[in-house]
Design a protein around this motif. Structure first.
Motif, PDB file in Angstrom:
ATOM      1  N   LYS A 152       0.831  -1.212   0.000  1.00  0.00           N
ATOM      2  CA  LYS A 152       0.000   0.000   0.000  1.00  0.00           C
ATOM      3  C   LYS A 152       0.861   1.257   0.000  1.00  0.00           C
ATOM      4  N   GLU A 153       1.937   1.253   0.780  1.00  0.00           N
ATOM      5  CA  GLU A 153       2.811   2.428   0.845  1.00  0.00           C
ATOM      6  C   GLU A 153       3.506   2.669  -0.492  1.00  0.00           C
ATOM      7  N   THR A 154       3.967   1.610  -1.118  1.00  0.00           N
ATOM      8  CA  THR A 154       4.608   1.739  -2.423  1.00  0.00           C
ATOM      9  C   THR A 154       3.604   2.247  -3.449  1.00  0.00           C
ATOM     10  N   ALA A 155       2.408   1.694  -3.435  1.00  0.00           N
ATOM     11  CA  ALA A 155       1.376   2.128  -4.380  1.00  0.00           C
ATOM     12  C   ALA A 155       1.002   3.592  -4.157  1.00  0.00           C
ATOM     13  N   THR A 156       0.935   4.007  -2.910  1.00  0.00           N
ATOM     14  CA  THR A 156       0.602   5.406  -2.616  1.00  0.00           C
ATOM     15  C   THR A 156       1.697   6.339  -3.120  1.00  0.00           C
ATOM     16  N   SER A 157       2.940   5.991  -2.837  1.00  0.00           N
ATOM     17  CA  SER A 157       4.064   6.830  -3.280  1.00  0.00           C
ATOM     18  C   SER A 157       4.145   6.900  -4.798  1.00  0.00           C
ATOM     19  N   THR A 160       1.720   6.457  -6.880  1.00  0.00           N
ATOM     20  CA  THR A 160       0.574   7.202  -7.393  1.00  0.00           C
ATOM     21  C   THR A 160       0.868   8.694  -7.407  1.00  0.00           C
ATOM     22  N   VAL A 161       1.516   9.174  -6.366  1.00  0.00           N
ATOM     23  CA  VAL A 161       1.885  10.593  -6.313  1.00  0.00           C
ATOM     24  C   VAL A 161       2.865  10.934  -7.433  1.00  0.00           C
ATOM     25  N   PHE A 205      -1.982   1.325  -9.709  1.00  0.00           N
ATOM     26  CA  PHE A 205      -1.758   1.582  -8.286  1.00  0.00           C
ATOM     27  C   PHE A 205      -3.067   1.869  -7.556  1.00  0.00           C
ATOM     28  N   LEU A 206      -4.002   2.544  -8.219  1.00  0.00           N
ATOM     29  CA  LEU A 206      -5.322   2.740  -7.607  1.00  0.00           C
ATOM     30  C   LEU A 206      -6.063   1.419  -7.464  1.00  0.00           C
ATOM     31  N   LEU A 227      -4.713   0.030  -4.307  1.00  0.00           N
ATOM     32  CA  LEU A 227      -5.208   0.733  -3.126  1.00  0.00           C
ATOM     33  C   LEU A 227      -6.683   0.454  -2.840  1.00  0.00           C
ATOM     34  N   THR A 228      -7.464   0.172  -3.874  1.00  0.00           N
ATOM     35  CA  THR A 228      -8.887  -0.072  -3.669  1.00  0.00           C
ATOM     36  C   THR A 228      -9.237  -1.554  -3.669  1.00  0.00           C
TER      37      THR A 228
END
Length: 160
Positions: A2-7, A9-10, A66-67, A70-71
Motif C-alpha cells: 500500500k505504501e509503495t502504491a501510494t508513493s 501514485t503521487v 496503483f489505484l 489501493l482499492t
C-alpha cells in the motif's frame, strides 16, 4: 504494498501534470496566423510530441494500476496473483513513463537550444537510472514470486 502504491501514485500524478502542461505549452510557441506550432515540421518536434504522449499514457496506466491496488479488497487470493500483477504493471509503466518524460525533456531542450544542450541531455539519464535501480529489485522480486517457482512449488529438504 500500500505504501509503495501510494508513493508511486503521487509520482505518476506529477508526471501526468507535467506532461499535460508540456503538450499544451509546446516549445517554440505557435504561429500567430495559423495557430500551428512553429516547429511542426521538425523531426525533433515530432519526437517531442510522441514521447510526451507516451509518457502521459503510461503514467495514466500506472496510476490506474496503483489505484487498483489501493482499492483492492485484500483477500488472501489477491496476494498470490492479482495484486502482484498490478504492482508489476504499475512499476513497469511508471519506469517507462519516467524514461519517456526525460526523452521529452531532452527533445524540448534540443528544439529550444538548437542542439547546444548536449551536457543536459547526457545527464538526463541519471534520474531514470536512479529510479530504475531503486525499484528494479522490487520489480524482479514481484515477478519471481508471481511467475517463478512459488512458495508451494519449492523443493524442500526433509526435516528429519
Amino acid at each position: 504494498m500500500k505504501e509503495t502504491a501510494t508513493s508511486c501514485t503521487v509520482v505518476g500524478a506529477l508526471i501526468i501534470t507535467i506532461m499535460f502542461a508540456a503538450a499544451i505549452t509546446i516549445p517554440g510557441g505557435n504561429d500567430s496566423n495559423t495557430g500551428l506550432p512553429l516547429f511542426l515540421n521538425s523531426k525533433v518536434f515530432t519526437l517531442f510530441i510522441i514521447y510526451d504522449a507516451l509518457s502521459l499514457l503510461s503514467s495514466s496506466t500506472s496510476i490506474l494500476m496503483f489505484l487498483g491496488i489501493l482499492t483492492s479488497r485484500y483477500a488472501e487470493e489477491d496476494f498470490l496473483e492479482s495484486l502482484p500483477k498490478k504492482m508489476i504493471i504499475g512499476l513497469s509503466t511508471l519506469i517507462f513513463s519516467i524514461a519517456t518524460m526525460m526523452i521529452t525533456f531532452c527533445a524540448c531542450l534540443f528544439i529550444i537550444l538548437h542542439g547546444k544542450s548536449w551536457m543536459v541531455i547526457c545527464l538526463a539519464g541519471v534520474p531514470v537510472a536512479l529510479f530504475t535501480l531503486t525499484q528494479f529489485r522490487l520489480l524482479i522480486d514481484m515477478f519471481n514470486s508471481t511467475y517463478g517457482s512459488g512458495i508451494f512449488d519449492r523443493n524442500m529438504d526433509s526435516w528429519y
